[in-house]
Design an enzyme around this catalytic site. Structure first.
Site, PDB file in Angstrom:
ATOM      1  N   ASP A 109      -0.086 -17.369 -14.231  1.00  0.00           N
ATOM      2  CA  ASP A 109      -0.931 -17.270 -13.048  1.00  0.00           C
ATOM      3  C   ASP A 109      -1.410 -18.664 -12.661  1.00  0.00           C
ATOM      4  O   ASP A 109      -1.397 -19.589 -13.486  1.00  0.00           O
ATOM      5  CB  ASP A 109      -2.140 -16.364 -13.325  1.00  0.00           C
ATOM      6  CG  ASP A 109      -2.736 -15.791 -12.039  1.00  0.00           C
ATOM      7  OD1 ASP A 109      -2.436 -14.630 -11.718  1.00  0.00           O
ATOM      8  OD2 ASP A 109      -3.487 -16.513 -11.357  1.00  0.00           O
ATOM      9  N   ASP A 125       2.437 -22.292 -11.724  1.00  0.00           N
ATOM     10  CA  ASP A 125       2.887 -21.885 -10.399  1.00  0.00           C
ATOM     11  C   ASP A 125       4.370 -21.558 -10.530  1.00  0.00           C
ATOM     12  O   ASP A 125       5.192 -22.453 -10.728  1.00  0.00           O
ATOM     13  CB  ASP A 125       2.670 -23.017  -9.391  1.00  0.00           C
ATOM     14  CG  ASP A 125       3.084 -22.636  -7.972  1.00  0.00           C
ATOM     15  OD1 ASP A 125       3.687 -21.555  -7.801  1.00  0.00           O
ATOM     16  OD2 ASP A 125       2.814 -23.419  -7.051  1.00  0.00           O
ATOM     17  N   ASP A 149       2.648  -7.874  -9.512  1.00  0.00           N
ATOM     18  CA  ASP A 149       1.713  -7.089  -8.699  1.00  0.00           C
ATOM     19  C   ASP A 149       1.007  -8.013  -7.711  1.00  0.00           C
ATOM     20  O   ASP A 149      -0.085  -7.728  -7.242  1.00  0.00           O
ATOM     21  CB  ASP A 149       0.698  -6.387  -9.612  1.00  0.00           C
ATOM     22  CG  ASP A 149      -0.174  -5.387  -8.862  1.00  0.00           C
ATOM     23  OD1 ASP A 149       0.334  -4.760  -7.915  1.00  0.00           O
ATOM     24  OD2 ASP A 149      -1.362  -5.247  -9.221  1.00  0.00           O
ATOM     25  N   LYS A 189       5.489  -5.341  -6.245  1.00  0.00           N
ATOM     26  CA  LYS A 189       4.781  -4.666  -5.159  1.00  0.00           C
ATOM     27  C   LYS A 189       5.327  -5.129  -3.816  1.00  0.00           C
ATOM     28  O   LYS A 189       5.559  -6.316  -3.593  1.00  0.00           O
ATOM     29  CB  LYS A 189       3.284  -4.968  -5.242  1.00  0.00           C
ATOM     30  CG  LYS A 189       2.473  -4.366  -4.091  1.00  0.00           C
ATOM     31  CD  LYS A 189       1.007  -4.284  -4.413  1.00  0.00           C
ATOM     32  CE  LYS A 189       0.353  -5.631  -4.589  1.00  0.00           C
ATOM     33  NZ  LYS A 189      -1.064  -5.497  -4.947  1.00  0.00           N
TER      34      LYS A 189
END
Length: 234
Positions: A109, A125, A149, A189
């Site tokens: 993250d 990243d 997600d 997602k």
């Protein structure tokens, strides 16, 4: 505060109403009210998950069974960590299932994430040029599952937001092409709308099977759903 009353089956929560305080926008009031009355938010608190999104990956895995003991999994945009929490026992990352292979869950993250027992978390990243090589080094090889997600920051403009999240999902897919083992799985997602057609064409070229699912825990008023691509062709 959530009040409860006793019923024949135990306790049930009364619906919480939030007063509109001075300086609080109506949209903020409605969001807070929805959070307080969301059964998945309450379940997450009771079961120790970091967010209601944990139930989405649980439900996806119940149907498609990609989080198996011994799997090497990459969770892109893993904050706050709910998907990693779900993955740890399912892939046997802590080695608690005797006789089963031990898996690895790697969360990445842009921001720091509180440690999760059994998960390896890195600030990264994934769009950096050498991100795929770093991930393969940390995993000790290629991944069996890449999942995401992630959602782009909302602009308040529906069409713009749709294009942003689809661009993010497509970038995640290209990352998956670089790090997935042959036969691997990509889960991400997406938002319902026209731009998803291009992504589906791309995934069908790279994977044997591509399906979509809206988990029961996904809010009914949300246009989100998840693409599950299995059988990476390599």
């Amino acid at each position: 505060m959530v009040k409860s009353i006793k019923s024949g089956r135990g306790y049930r929560d009364l619906t919480v109403k939030v007063k509109t305080a001075r300086g609080r926008k109506l949209s903020s009031k409605l969001w807070l009210e929805r959070q307080l009355n969301d059964p998945y938010v309450k379940r997450a608190q009771v079961e120790g998950y970091r967010g209601r999104a944990a139930f989405k990956i649980l439900e996806l895995d119940e149907k498609y069974r990609f989080l198996v003991p011994g799997a090497r999994v990459v969770d892109l945009g893993c904050a706050p960590g709910g998907w990693c929490q779900v993955s740890v026992p399912r892939i046997n990352a802590l080695g608690e299932k005797s006789g089963k292979k031990v898996g690895t869950i790697l969360g990445v993250d842009l921001q720091e994430v509180e440690p999760i027992p059994g998960a390896e978390i890195h600030v990264l990243d994934f769009m950096e040029d050498d991100a795929d090589e770093k991930v393969k080094t940390w995993l000790g090889g290629k991944a069996d599952v890449v999942m995401s997600d992630m959602a782009a920051s909302s602009s308040g403009h529906k069409q713009t937001d749709h294009l942003r999240i689809m661009a993010l999902c497509e970038t995640a897919a290209y990352f998956a092409f670089d790090v997935l083992e042959e036969g691997g799985t990509f889960v991400a997602k997406v938002l319902a709308g026209g731009a998803e057609g291009d992504l589906q064409k791309l995934l069908k070229q790279k994977f044997k099977n591509v399906a979509h699912m809206k988990p029961p825990s996904s809010r009914a008023d949300s246009s989100e759903k998840f693409v599950i691509a299995t059988g990476f062709r390599g």
